[in-house]
Enzyme design. Structure first.
Site, PDB file in Angstrom:
ATOM      1  CE  LYS A 235       0.801   1.617   4.338  1.00 51.64           C
ATOM      2  NZ  LYS A 235       1.385   2.950   4.640  1.00 51.64           N
TER       3      LYS A 235
ATOM      4  CG  ASP B 273      -1.084   0.104   7.625  1.00 55.93           C
ATOM      5  OD1 ASP B 273      -1.908   1.019   7.832  1.00 55.93           O
ATOM      6  OD2 ASP B 273       0.139   0.276   7.580  1.00 55.93           O
TER       7      ASP B 273
ATOM      8  N   GLY C 107       4.260  -4.201   4.258  1.00 54.51           N
ATOM      9  CA  GLY C 107       4.549  -5.571   3.864  1.00 54.51           C
ATOM     10  C   GLY C 107       4.151  -6.584   4.914  1.00 54.51           C
ATOM     11  N   GLY C 108       4.388  -6.283   6.190  1.00 56.14           N
ATOM     12  CA  GLY C 108       3.963  -7.191   7.247  1.00 56.14           C
ATOM     13  C   GLY C 108       2.454  -7.316   7.306  1.00 56.14           C
ATOM     14  CB  SER C 109      -0.252  -4.822   7.019  1.00 53.82           C
ATOM     15  OG  SER C 109       0.118  -4.069   8.156  1.00 53.82           O
TER      16      SER C 109
ATOM     17  CB  VAL D 186      11.505  -5.698   5.580  1.00 52.82           C
ATOM     18  CG1 VAL D 186      11.359  -5.766   7.100  1.00 52.82           C
ATOM     19  CG2 VAL D 186      11.200  -7.056   4.951  1.00 52.82           C
TER      20      VAL D 186
ATOM     21  N   GLY E 143       9.493  -0.482   5.170  1.00 52.00           N
ATOM     22  CA  GLY E 143       9.598   0.502   4.107  1.00 52.00           C
ATOM     23  C   GLY E 143       8.424   1.442   3.990  1.00 52.00           C
ATOM     24  N   GLY E 144       7.458   1.348   4.902  1.00 55.39           N
ATOM     25  CA  GLY E 144       6.288   2.210   4.810  1.00 55.39           C
ATOM     26  C   GLY E 144       5.267   1.751   3.792  1.00 55.39           C
ATOM     27  CG  MET E 145       5.925   0.658   0.441  1.00 53.99           C
ATOM     28  SD  MET E 145       6.506   0.256  -1.217  1.00 53.99           S
ATOM     29  CE  MET E 145       4.992   0.502  -2.166  1.00 53.99           C
TER      30      MET E 145
END
Length: 307
Positions: free
Chosen positions: A15, A145, A110-112, A104, A106-108
């Site tokens: 995202k 997120d 990825g974990g979510s 990882v 990175g503000g995108m």
């Protein structure tokens, strides 16, 4: 437990925040948010097959440090599985493999994305038929997120970002995504926001102009309305990101923006060809970063193979 399926793969998107309005920190330490989420075509895949015990493995693209992905039994995929199993009173089991392309820290999100993929995959693997309402509630317990990673597309997020409402988006938007080898702590960015803006209003800024731009399908109009309240603290902590944004805009991007709390930077372009031109120019620099091209909006977590 009900009979399981043979196995499946679920894909979940990264995202970016087209609008990230942040209110003053509350007494509970949280910040009220009003954000416009946008899912883009950069994905993590999660494959799950039946197994008598529990295992999570990870493969990463070469631009991701595998050591940055926790595999200690308490990563977000483990937590998603534990929540879903407890919700239905079943045992946690399965052999899961995550293939990561979303950066990882990175503000995108990825974990979510991985958490959302785990909820979708295990719901089907274990034949639980969890309602959408319950899946979203479980997702919200895992992180702000995660509900959006289930919904995808373009949506407004309120509360901590976990209350998600899809919005009209009549564009196909093209982005250049520039990664950073060094992560940036989200809690530290929020703390720095509080230091920089001690008089921030309790209510985060609205996104009406941006929503109208999305409805118009005009990339120039969208570029003029992109907004991120966390960009100032992120750039203050990482001045190199300000230089990166300036470089991308000088190479022709309509607008550069820190993604979420950073450090990934995203650049809105007029078209796919324009995005590839800007990406090529950035890669031709003296110290080329990792540069990707993605479009949006795309679907949330969904099954791509089933067998």
């Amino acid at each position: 437990m009900r009979n399981s399926v043979a196995g499946l793969t679920v894909r979940a998107p990264a995202k970016i925040n087209l609008h990230l309005g942040v209110g003053a920190v509350r007494e509970d330490g949280m910040h009220p948010l009003l954000t416009v989420y946008h899912a883009v075509g950069l994905y993590d895949d999660l494959s799950a097959i039946p197994a008598p015990d529990w295992r999570v493995g990870v493969d990463v693209e070469d631009y991701i440090d595998p050591a940055a992905v926790p595999l200690d039994g308490d990563n977000i995929v483990d937590r998603a599985a534990t929540l879903l199993a407890a919700h239905h009173g079943v045992a946690r089991s399965g052999d899961l493999q995550v293939t990561k392309a979303i950066p990882v820290a990175g503000g995108m999100a990825g974990g979510s994305a991985d958490a959302a993929a785990a909820l979708v995959a295990l719901d089907r693997l274990w034949r639980l038929e969890t309602s959408d309402e319950d899946l979203l509630a479980l997702a919200a317990r895992l992180g702000s997120d995660v509900p959006f990673a289930l919904v995808g597309g373009t949506a407004v997020g309120t509360g901590r970002g976990e209350i998600v409402t899809p919005v009209a988006d009549h564009g196909t938007w093209w982005w250049v995504v520039v990664l950073s080898p060094e992560g940036l702590s989200t809690p530290e960015v929020y703390r720095h926001f509080d230091r920089l803006f001690p008089d921030a209003p309790a209510t985060p800024p609205a996104a009406g102009e941006l929503l109208a731009a999305l409805d118009s399908g005009d990339p120039h109009r969208l570029a003029a309305t992109l907004h991120n309240d966390l960009q100032a603290p992120a750039l203050d902590l990482r001045p190199d990101l300000a230089r990166r944004i300036a470089t991308g805009e000088a190479e022709g991007a309509l607008r550069g923006l820190v993604s979420g709390s950073g450090p990934t930077c995203v650049f809105l372009c007029e078209s796919g060809d324009h995005a590839r031109e800007v990406a090529g120019a950035l890669l031709a620099g003296s110290e080329p970063p990792v540069v990707l091209v993605a479009n949006g909006p795309v679907a949330g977590a969904h099954v791509v193979t089933h067998g």
